[in-house]
Write a protein that holds these residues in place. Sequence first.
Motif, short mmCIF file in Angstrom:
data_model
loop_
_atom_site.label_atom_id
_atom_site.label_comp_id
_atom_site.label_asym_id
_atom_site.label_seq_id
_atom_site.Cartn_x
_atom_site.Cartn_y
_atom_site.Cartn_z
N THR A 218 30.83 59.26 49.61
CA THR A 218 32.10 59.99 49.76
C THR A 218 32.17 60.69 51.11
O THR A 218 33.18 60.60 51.82
CB THR A 218 32.25 61.02 48.62
OG1 THR A 218 32.30 60.34 47.37
CG2 THR A 218 33.51 61.85 48.81
N HIS A 219 31.10 61.39 51.47
CA HIS A 219 31.13 62.16 52.71
C HIS A 219 31.13 61.26 53.95
O HIS A 219 31.86 61.52 54.92
CB HIS A 219 29.95 63.12 52.77
CG HIS A 219 30.04 64.24 51.77
ND1 HIS A 219 31.18 64.98 51.59
CD2 HIS A 219 29.11 64.76 50.92
CE1 HIS A 219 30.97 65.91 50.66
NE2 HIS A 219 29.73 65.79 50.24
N VAL A 220 30.33 60.21 53.94
CA VAL A 220 30.30 59.30 55.09
C VAL A 220 31.65 58.62 55.25
O VAL A 220 32.19 58.52 56.37
CB VAL A 220 29.17 58.26 54.93
CG1 VAL A 220 29.28 57.18 56.01
CG2 VAL A 220 27.80 58.94 55.01
N ASN A 221 32.21 58.15 54.17
CA ASN A 221 33.55 57.55 54.19
C ASN A 221 34.58 58.52 54.77
O ASN A 221 35.41 58.16 55.62
CB ASN A 221 33.92 57.15 52.77
CG ASN A 221 35.25 56.45 52.67
OD1 ASN A 221 35.57 55.56 53.45
ND2 ASN A 221 36.06 56.86 51.70
N SER A 222 34.51 59.76 54.33
CA SER A 222 35.45 60.78 54.79
C SER A 222 35.27 61.09 56.27
O SER A 222 36.25 61.18 57.03
CB SER A 222 35.28 62.05 53.95
OG SER A 222 36.11 63.09 54.41
N LEU A 223 34.05 61.27 56.71
CA LEU A 223 33.77 61.61 58.11
C LEU A 223 34.32 60.54 59.05
O LEU A 223 34.94 60.86 60.08
CB LEU A 223 32.26 61.76 58.32
CG LEU A 223 31.63 63.02 57.73
CD1 LEU A 223 30.12 62.83 57.57
CD2 LEU A 223 31.90 64.24 58.61
N VAL A 224 34.12 59.28 58.69
CA VAL A 224 34.59 58.20 59.55
C VAL A 224 36.12 58.08 59.49
O VAL A 224 36.79 58.08 60.53
CB VAL A 224 33.93 56.87 59.14
CG1 VAL A 224 34.55 55.71 59.92
CG2 VAL A 224 32.42 56.93 59.39
N CYS A 225 36.67 58.03 58.30
CA CYS A 225 38.11 57.77 58.16
C CYS A 225 38.97 58.94 58.66
O CYS A 225 40.10 58.72 59.11
CB CYS A 225 38.46 57.46 56.71
SG CYS A 225 37.80 55.88 56.13
N GLU A 226 38.45 60.14 58.60
CA GLU A 226 39.19 61.31 59.11
C GLU A 226 39.07 61.45 60.62
O GLU A 226 39.65 62.36 61.21
CB GLU A 226 38.69 62.58 58.43
CG GLU A 226 38.91 62.64 56.92
CD GLU A 226 40.31 63.09 56.55
OE1 GLU A 226 41.07 63.49 57.46
OE2 GLU A 226 40.63 63.05 55.35
N GLY A 227 38.29 60.57 61.26
CA GLY A 227 38.19 60.59 62.71
C GLY A 227 37.30 61.66 63.29
O GLY A 227 37.44 62.03 64.46
N VAL A 228 36.36 62.16 62.50
CA VAL A 228 35.48 63.24 62.98
C VAL A 228 34.72 62.81 64.22
O VAL A 228 34.57 63.59 65.18
CB VAL A 228 34.51 63.67 61.86
CG1 VAL A 228 33.40 64.58 62.41
CG2 VAL A 228 35.26 64.39 60.76
#
Length: 383
Positions: A218-228
């Motif tokens: 969940t966190h890795v997916n979020s970090l990448v997709c949110e453009g961090v």
Amino acid sequence: MKDSPVLIDTDVHNQIGSLLPYLPKAWHERYQTVKVPYGAHYYSSIGTNRKDAFPDKGGVPGSDPQFLISDHMDRYGIDYAILTGSGVLGLSLDPDPDYGNVLAAACNNGMIDTWLNVSPRFKGSIFVNASDPMEAAAEIRRHASNPNMVQVLMASAARMPYGQRFYHPIYDAANECGLPVAIHPGTEGKGISGAPTPSGYPTRYMEWHNILPINYMTHVNSLVCEGVFEKFPKLKFVAIEGGISWLPHLMWRMDKNYKALRESTPWLKRFPSEYIKDHIKLTTQPVEEPNNPEYLLQILHMIEAEKTVMFSSDYPHWDNDNPKMAFPRMPKEMKQRILAGTAAELYGLHTRPERRDDIANDLADQIAGKSKQSPEHVWGEDE
């Protein structure tokens, strides 16, 4: 290089001890009543710690710096231990952010006094309260100039995925200070974090322990997709103790969907897997153990483990890994990178500490292929 570290352990659990001396007086009564909130909630019949890791002079495992050095670091020739604390990450999950903030500050000051000042072989993590990103950023900047503080550490349990903008002040500070941000499990399903799985609460410890990787996905997916990693291009993110074998599946799925859905993430300039390989690091313990060791080696090749994976023992916990026995045979370059090379670059630990011993030199010879021991005692024979 001759003087480069041979072995760096990226997850060693130390006990900081009582935080009372480091807390403002106004918080003493609360701390004496509840300590750090949200400890273990699933019963494990085998406990948390190894039974043979209790210090000779008394106390709980991980509470005596000198015993930890002799029992763990000297035994295996570990150059540096990245300290990740024990039982304190619940500070991010208290409904009262002010209490979480003072606990984080107390943990950091206690870490420096009771561990980092004992030996240069110990390197610390800056604990932050992820529920208050602005104060977390300030805490990072307070300690960033200390060369013995080498990363930021947060609970892997959270109110929302870690890529969301709410958390960006933490990444801004870490990016500015050149520090990686790490997460560690153990608090899933506690405090303000919500259920540990999308379907609710597992019944028992084994179920909870088995399914922890979904939170990391969940966190890795979020970090990448949110453009961090576009917004903070120098930032590195460490997923401690979350396993390894889930990453190829996630990368393939993200890359496939990016081809059709990229308009929803216009800030991404590359395939998601490219961001993952450049910015995400995994630690090895608890490494998966398929019946055929070749399967794990295939996984390591798939994720380019020589730049994404770092050795960790999880000492002194029940399932901690022996660095000489944890992995299948693999190419020498990959082995050296996992054991120390990637961690040395990430944490700026480019030279061995002054104190060396015969055990460490013997391990260095093993890695170089000079060992006189039988193969079963050598950490992963070279291909």
